[in-house]
Write an enzyme that holds these catalytic residues in place. Structure first.
Site, PDB file in Angstrom:
ATOM      1  N   GLN A 185     -51.689 -27.090  20.528  1.00 17.93           N
ATOM      2  CA  GLN A 185     -50.339 -28.753  20.276  1.00 17.93           C
ATOM      3  C   GLN A 185     -51.243 -28.927  19.498  1.00 17.93           C
ATOM      4  O   GLN A 185     -52.293 -29.763  19.399  1.00 17.93           O
ATOM      5  CB  GLN A 185     -50.802 -29.128  21.863  1.00 17.93           C
ATOM      6  CG  GLN A 185     -50.244 -27.924  22.736  1.00 17.93           C
ATOM      7  CD  GLN A 185     -49.310 -27.650  22.952  1.00 17.93           C
ATOM      8  OE1 GLN A 185     -48.240 -28.683  22.016  1.00 17.93           O
ATOM      9  NE2 GLN A 185     -48.673 -26.808  24.000  1.00 17.93           N
ATOM     10  N   TYR A 212     -48.426 -15.700  28.675  1.00 18.20           N
ATOM     11  CA  TYR A 212     -48.032 -16.725  27.207  1.00 18.20           C
ATOM     12  C   TYR A 212     -48.895 -18.107  26.810  1.00 18.20           C
ATOM     13  O   TYR A 212     -48.871 -18.896  26.820  1.00 18.20           O
ATOM     14  CB  TYR A 212     -46.221 -17.195  26.831  1.00 18.20           C
ATOM     15  CG  TYR A 212     -45.423 -16.443  27.560  1.00 18.20           C
ATOM     16  CD1 TYR A 212     -44.962 -15.979  26.135  1.00 18.20           C
ATOM     17  CD2 TYR A 212     -45.065 -16.848  28.584  1.00 18.20           C
ATOM     18  CE1 TYR A 212     -43.545 -15.340  27.183  1.00 18.20           C
ATOM     19  CE2 TYR A 212     -44.121 -16.313  29.053  1.00 18.20           C
ATOM     20  CZ  TYR A 212     -43.343 -15.813  28.466  1.00 18.20           C
ATOM     21  OH  TYR A 212     -42.125 -14.395  28.312  1.00 18.20           O
ATOM     22  N   ASN A 217     -54.819 -23.138  26.789  1.00 19.33           N
ATOM     23  CA  ASN A 217     -54.900 -24.413  26.982  1.00 19.33           C
ATOM     24  C   ASN A 217     -55.155 -25.047  27.987  1.00 19.33           C
ATOM     25  O   ASN A 217     -55.560 -26.076  28.606  1.00 19.33           O
ATOM     26  CB  ASN A 217     -53.687 -24.935  25.794  1.00 19.33           C
ATOM     27  CG  ASN A 217     -53.284 -26.585  26.101  1.00 19.33           C
ATOM     28  OD1 ASN A 217     -54.747 -26.968  25.480  1.00 19.33           O
ATOM     29  ND2 ASN A 217     -52.635 -26.734  26.815  1.00 19.33           N
ATOM     30  N   GLU A 233     -51.383 -13.172  26.624  1.00 19.24           N
ATOM     31  CA  GLU A 233     -50.910 -13.072  25.307  1.00 19.24           C
ATOM     32  C   GLU A 233     -50.555 -12.559  24.444  1.00 19.24           C
ATOM     33  O   GLU A 233     -51.586 -10.888  24.800  1.00 19.24           O
ATOM     34  CB  GLU A 233     -52.472 -14.497  24.910  1.00 19.24           C
ATOM     35  CG  GLU A 233     -51.800 -14.942  22.949  1.00 19.24           C
ATOM     36  CD  GLU A 233     -50.467 -15.778  23.166  1.00 19.24           C
ATOM     37  OE1 GLU A 233     -49.868 -15.009  22.753  1.00 19.24           O
ATOM     38  OE2 GLU A 233     -50.187 -16.425  24.032  1.00 19.24           O
ATOM     39  N   ASP A 291     -45.205 -21.596  29.721  1.00 23.23           N
ATOM     40  CA  ASP A 291     -45.599 -21.866  27.985  1.00 23.23           C
ATOM     41  C   ASP A 291     -44.617 -20.512  27.100  1.00 23.23           C
ATOM     42  O   ASP A 291     -45.365 -20.643  26.440  1.00 23.23           O
ATOM     43  CB  ASP A 291     -47.329 -22.094  28.314  1.00 23.23           C
ATOM     44  CG  ASP A 291     -46.493 -23.532  26.683  1.00 23.23           C
ATOM     45  OD1 ASP A 291     -45.607 -23.419  26.605  1.00 23.23           O
ATOM     46  OD2 ASP A 291     -47.726 -23.241  26.546  1.00 23.23           O
ATOM     47  N   CYS A 316     -40.827 -26.142  25.120  1.00 17.12           N
ATOM     48  CA  CYS A 316     -40.811 -26.631  24.358  1.00 17.12           C
ATOM     49  C   CYS A 316     -39.344 -26.954  23.274  1.00 17.12           C
ATOM     50  O   CYS A 316     -38.526 -27.076  22.879  1.00 17.12           O
ATOM     51  CB  CYS A 316     -41.877 -25.654  23.034  1.00 17.12           C
ATOM     52  SG  CYS A 316     -41.373 -24.279  22.672  1.00 17.12           S
ATOM     53  N   GLU A 350     -40.224 -32.404  25.044  1.00 22.28           N
ATOM     54  CA  GLU A 350     -40.386 -31.206  25.475  1.00 22.28           C
ATOM     55  C   GLU A 350     -40.838 -31.208  27.110  1.00 22.28           C
ATOM     56  O   GLU A 350     -40.960 -32.552  27.325  1.00 22.28           O
ATOM     57  CB  GLU A 350     -42.580 -31.096  25.136  1.00 22.28           C
ATOM     58  CG  GLU A 350     -42.837 -30.604  23.953  1.00 22.28           C
ATOM     59  CD  GLU A 350     -43.554 -29.558  22.994  1.00 22.28           C
ATOM     60  OE1 GLU A 350     -44.080 -29.581  23.865  1.00 22.28           O
ATOM     61  OE2 GLU A 350     -43.759 -28.991  22.080  1.00 22.28           O
TER      62      GLU A 350
END
Length: 357
Positions: A185, A212, A217, A233, A291, A316, A350
């Site tokens: 980010q 994801y 984070n 991921e 995400d 996003c 976002e």
């Protein structure tokens, strides 16, 4: 807007007082998503200036000199000296680095771009070349020493690093490590607000499936809210960093798999050696967190997550979010909707959405 390049540089396209900008974005979301949600939208604001920790600038060559550039509104290149959106460390470093480049023919020759990354602990400048960077290895090493920063040089799939390739950032009370080419980010303060939104969305958490997950984070803060977490991921480097970031957490399992592969594992379609030490039948999932990239969630993943009672969706891209909600709202109802203003002075938005059955 207090930027001398506004109207020329295409980096910003909203010239509004900040409260008016927030109203503009909020009204857009209310109109765009009214068929799914009519409640209040939670708003998480950013600092107006010096909020961005990561950006790339072009390099313009003219009569032996070099300049920073940004893409202009008509696709021409606009010479700039700095950018007030950047973290103060980047603002301070930009003229210092440029002066050193101007004084060294080897370093400025065939240089076409520079990427800056500033965290609470580290600073890196990534120099992008159209030439063999190994011929300027000594010059690059000296540059890193003079400026006392990490320097990375890249060209045609080759790279050199001086001062280390791993960056560290502190978000809330967590330390994250990641590679410069990993996604992270770019607005740290708003990222902290995103994490708090997700934490506050969790009620009666049992186990969590996170899809994801990047370098962890959201995973690290959420570890205290759930009994166990399974997080996937596809990026090898991100999973490596996620495992390093979570080495003090014993209830997180990271797996390097695509979302579709993970679904195949849950459905018994295939067995994966990467899951040999994880019993996926031992999880009692109460929540799923997604995400996804800008394209949104793939159809098979949408079908899969509809099996979960609680869905937390960080987006996003409002366009792909709207498409995905057409499906998700067939089985779920939105209980929370948030606007995260990651990119001030632009139309970029976002969102965070919490859905429940």
């Amino acid at each position: 807007m207090s930027c001398s390049y506004y109207g020329k540089c295409a980096g910003c396209n909203l010239n509004l007082p900040y409260n008016d900008e927030i109203s503009f974005k909020t009204d857009f979301l209310k109109s765009e998503f009214k068929e799914f949600y009519q409640g209040e939208i939670e708003i998480f604001k950013s600092d107006e200036w010096n909020f961005r920790n990561h950006a790339e600038f072009g390099i313009w060559h003219e009569k032996g000199d070099v300049f920073y550039t940004m893409r202009g509104n008509s696709n021409e290149r606009v010479k700039i000296e700095t950018c007030p959106k950047m973290d103060k460390k980047i603002v301070e470093m930009m003229p210092k680095l440029l002066q050193n480049l101007r004084e060294n023919k080897n370093l400025k020759e065939r240089l076409f771009g520079i990427e800056f990354i500033a965290t609470k602990f580290d600073f890196m400048a990534i120099l992008l070349y159209h030439k063999d960077i190994f011929n300027i290895k000594d010059d690059l090493a000296k540059l890193a020493e003079i400026l006392d920063i990490k320097i990375s040089a890249r060209s045609r799939g080759k790279f050199l690093n001086f001062g280390g390739e791993i960056l560290r950032e502190k978000v809330q009370n967590f330390i994250y490590r990641f590679n410069a080419d990993a996604f992270f980010q770019s607005n740290t303060k708003v990222n902290e607000k995103m994490i708090l939104f997700v934490l506050n969305a969790v009620k009666n958490g049992k186990d969590l499936l996170e899809m994801y997950c990047g370098h962890g984070n959201f995973t690290l803060p959420l570890a205290s809210e759930f009994g166990k977490i399974l997080a996937n991921e596809i990026s090898k480097n991100s999973i490596k960093n996620a495992r390093e970031n979570s080495k003090n957490k014993d209830n997180i399992n990271f797996v390097r798999m695509s979302a579709k592969e993970l679904i195949d594992a849950f459905n018994g379609v295939r067995e994966f050696n990467r899951l040999k030490d994880i019993d996926i039948t031992d999880f009692d999932f109460s929540h799923v967190l997604v995400d996804p990239p800008r394209a949104g969630i793939e159809p098979e993943v949408l079908d899969f997550i509809q099996n979960f009672k609680n869905i937390i969706y960080i987006s996003c891209n409002p366009a792909s979010l709207k498409q995905n909600l057409q499906i998700l709202c067939e089985t779920h109802k939105i209980t929370k909707f948030a606007l995260f203003d990651q990119f001030v002075h632009t139309e970029h938005i976002e969102c965070g959405v919490v859905l429940q059955k």
